[in-house]
Write a protein that holds these residues in place. Structure first.
Motif, PDB file in Angstrom:
ATOM      1  N   ALA A  33       0.869  -1.174   0.000  1.00 62.72           N
ATOM      2  CA  ALA A  33       0.000   0.000   0.000  1.00 62.72           C
ATOM      3  C   ALA A  33       0.910   1.229   0.000  1.00 62.72           C
ATOM      4  O   ALA A  33       2.065   1.151   0.424  1.00 62.72           O
ATOM      5  CB  ALA A  33      -0.881   0.005   1.239  1.00 62.72           C
ATOM      6  N   LEU A  35       1.274   5.291   1.212  1.00 61.06           N
ATOM      7  CA  LEU A  35       0.762   6.383   2.043  1.00 61.06           C
ATOM      8  C   LEU A  35       1.487   7.663   1.670  1.00 61.06           C
ATOM      9  O   LEU A  35       2.721   7.721   1.710  1.00 61.06           O
ATOM     10  CB  LEU A  35       0.972   6.086   3.528  1.00 61.06           C
ATOM     11  CG  LEU A  35       0.597   7.211   4.494  1.00 61.06           C
ATOM     12  CD1 LEU A  35      -0.899   7.519   4.428  1.00 61.06           C
ATOM     13  CD2 LEU A  35       1.017   6.849   5.909  1.00 61.06           C
ATOM     14  N   TYR A  95      -3.591   2.119  11.457  1.00 59.49           N
ATOM     15  CA  TYR A  95      -4.538   2.027  10.350  1.00 59.49           C
ATOM     16  C   TYR A  95      -4.362   0.688   9.643  1.00 59.49           C
ATOM     17  O   TYR A  95      -3.248   0.169   9.559  1.00 59.49           O
ATOM     18  CB  TYR A  95      -4.316   3.186   9.369  1.00 59.49           C
ATOM     19  CG  TYR A  95      -5.431   3.368   8.377  1.00 59.49           C
ATOM     20  CD1 TYR A  95      -6.580   4.057   8.719  1.00 59.49           C
ATOM     21  CD2 TYR A  95      -5.336   2.853   7.089  1.00 59.49           C
ATOM     22  CE1 TYR A  95      -7.618   4.223   7.803  1.00 59.49           C
ATOM     23  CE2 TYR A  95      -6.365   3.017   6.174  1.00 59.49           C
ATOM     24  CZ  TYR A  95      -7.499   3.701   6.545  1.00 59.49           C
ATOM     25  OH  TYR A  95      -8.519   3.863   5.640  1.00 59.49           O
ATOM     26  N   TYR A  97      -4.117  -1.110   6.305  1.00 63.13           N
ATOM     27  CA  TYR A  97      -3.816  -0.837   4.899  1.00 63.13           C
ATOM     28  C   TYR A  97      -4.065  -2.083   4.059  1.00 63.13           C
ATOM     29  O   TYR A  97      -3.740  -3.187   4.477  1.00 63.13           O
ATOM     30  CB  TYR A  97      -2.353  -0.396   4.748  1.00 63.13           C
ATOM     31  CG  TYR A  97      -2.049   0.901   5.439  1.00 63.13           C
ATOM     32  CD1 TYR A  97      -2.231   2.112   4.793  1.00 63.13           C
ATOM     33  CD2 TYR A  97      -1.609   0.922   6.756  1.00 63.13           C
ATOM     34  CE1 TYR A  97      -1.963   3.318   5.441  1.00 63.13           C
ATOM     35  CE2 TYR A  97      -1.345   2.115   7.411  1.00 63.13           C
ATOM     36  CZ  TYR A  97      -1.521   3.305   6.749  1.00 63.13           C
ATOM     37  OH  TYR A  97      -1.260   4.486   7.380  1.00 63.13           O
ATOM     38  N   TYR A 103      -3.222   5.752  -0.027  1.00 59.84           N
ATOM     39  CA  TYR A 103      -3.804   6.454   1.105  1.00 59.84           C
ATOM     40  C   TYR A 103      -3.126   7.813   1.275  1.00 59.84           C
ATOM     41  O   TYR A 103      -2.006   8.028   0.820  1.00 59.84           O
ATOM     42  CB  TYR A 103      -3.622   5.636   2.384  1.00 59.84           C
ATOM     43  CG  TYR A 103      -4.287   4.283   2.315  1.00 59.84           C
ATOM     44  CD1 TYR A 103      -5.609   4.118   2.708  1.00 59.84           C
ATOM     45  CD2 TYR A 103      -3.608   3.166   1.829  1.00 59.84           C
ATOM     46  CE1 TYR A 103      -6.230   2.878   2.642  1.00 59.84           C
ATOM     47  CE2 TYR A 103      -4.225   1.929   1.752  1.00 59.84           C
ATOM     48  CZ  TYR A 103      -5.529   1.786   2.161  1.00 59.84           C
ATOM     49  OH  TYR A 103      -6.139   0.565   2.082  1.00 59.84           O
ATOM     50  N   GLU A 120      -8.438   6.793   2.239  1.00 65.44           N
ATOM     51  CA  GLU A 120      -8.054   6.243   0.939  1.00 65.44           C
ATOM     52  C   GLU A 120      -8.067   7.381  -0.085  1.00 65.44           C
ATOM     53  O   GLU A 120      -8.970   8.217  -0.086  1.00 65.44           O
ATOM     54  CB  GLU A 120      -9.004   5.127   0.525  1.00 65.44           C
ATOM     55  CG  GLU A 120      -8.494   4.363  -0.666  1.00 65.44           C
ATOM     56  CD  GLU A 120      -9.226   3.060  -0.902  1.00 65.44           C
ATOM     57  OE1 GLU A 120      -8.980   2.459  -1.958  1.00 65.44           O
ATOM     58  OE2 GLU A 120     -10.026   2.647  -0.055  1.00 65.44           O
TER      59      GLU A 120
END
Length: 123
Positions: A33, A35, A95, A97, A103, A120
């Motif tokens: 993911a 961020l 969080y 993910y 995100y 998101e």
């Protein structure tokens, strides 16, 4: 001499505008993911482990930070500092993910308090 000083300033400032990328996953992993951390936020730790280089996105490195994370629940510590005001310490944001998602860290300041939330990213 003035021309050389101008070139040095332009080169110095252009280098500060890049996004700092941090990879916390195996480089060969296709499952991660992302961020995005906004300007004026520093990253202290990811899952209790300090980052290898101090990460900032303040006035001298205002391009922001992009972190690649393993899917799952992650704990990341953030600190706000914009040159005029800064938070007292790091705040931890937990969080969940999911792989292949992007995100964004949202920051709000009210009454000398900084609040962080992860959302998101809109496509």
């Amino acid at each position: 001499m003035k021309k050389l000083a101008f070139i040095a300033i332009v080169v110095g400032l252009s280098g500060c505008a890049t996004i700092h990328k941090v990879n916390t996953v195996d480089p060969e992993s296709l499952q991660f993911a992302t961020l995005e951390v906004p300007t004026y936020v520093m990253v202290g730790q990811v899952d209790g482990k300090g980052v290898s280089n101090p990460l900032c996105s303040g006035p001298l490195c205002h391009g922001g930070i992009e972190i690649k994370l393993k899917p799952g629940k992650r704990s990341i510590s953030f600190k706000y500092a914009d040159g005029h005001w800064s938070s007292r310490g790091y705040s931890v944001v937990n969080y969940q993910y999911e792989a292949d998602r992007q995100y964004v860290l949202k920051v709000s300041k009210t009454n000398f308090t900084v609040n962080y939330s992860v959302t998101e990213k809109e496509k």
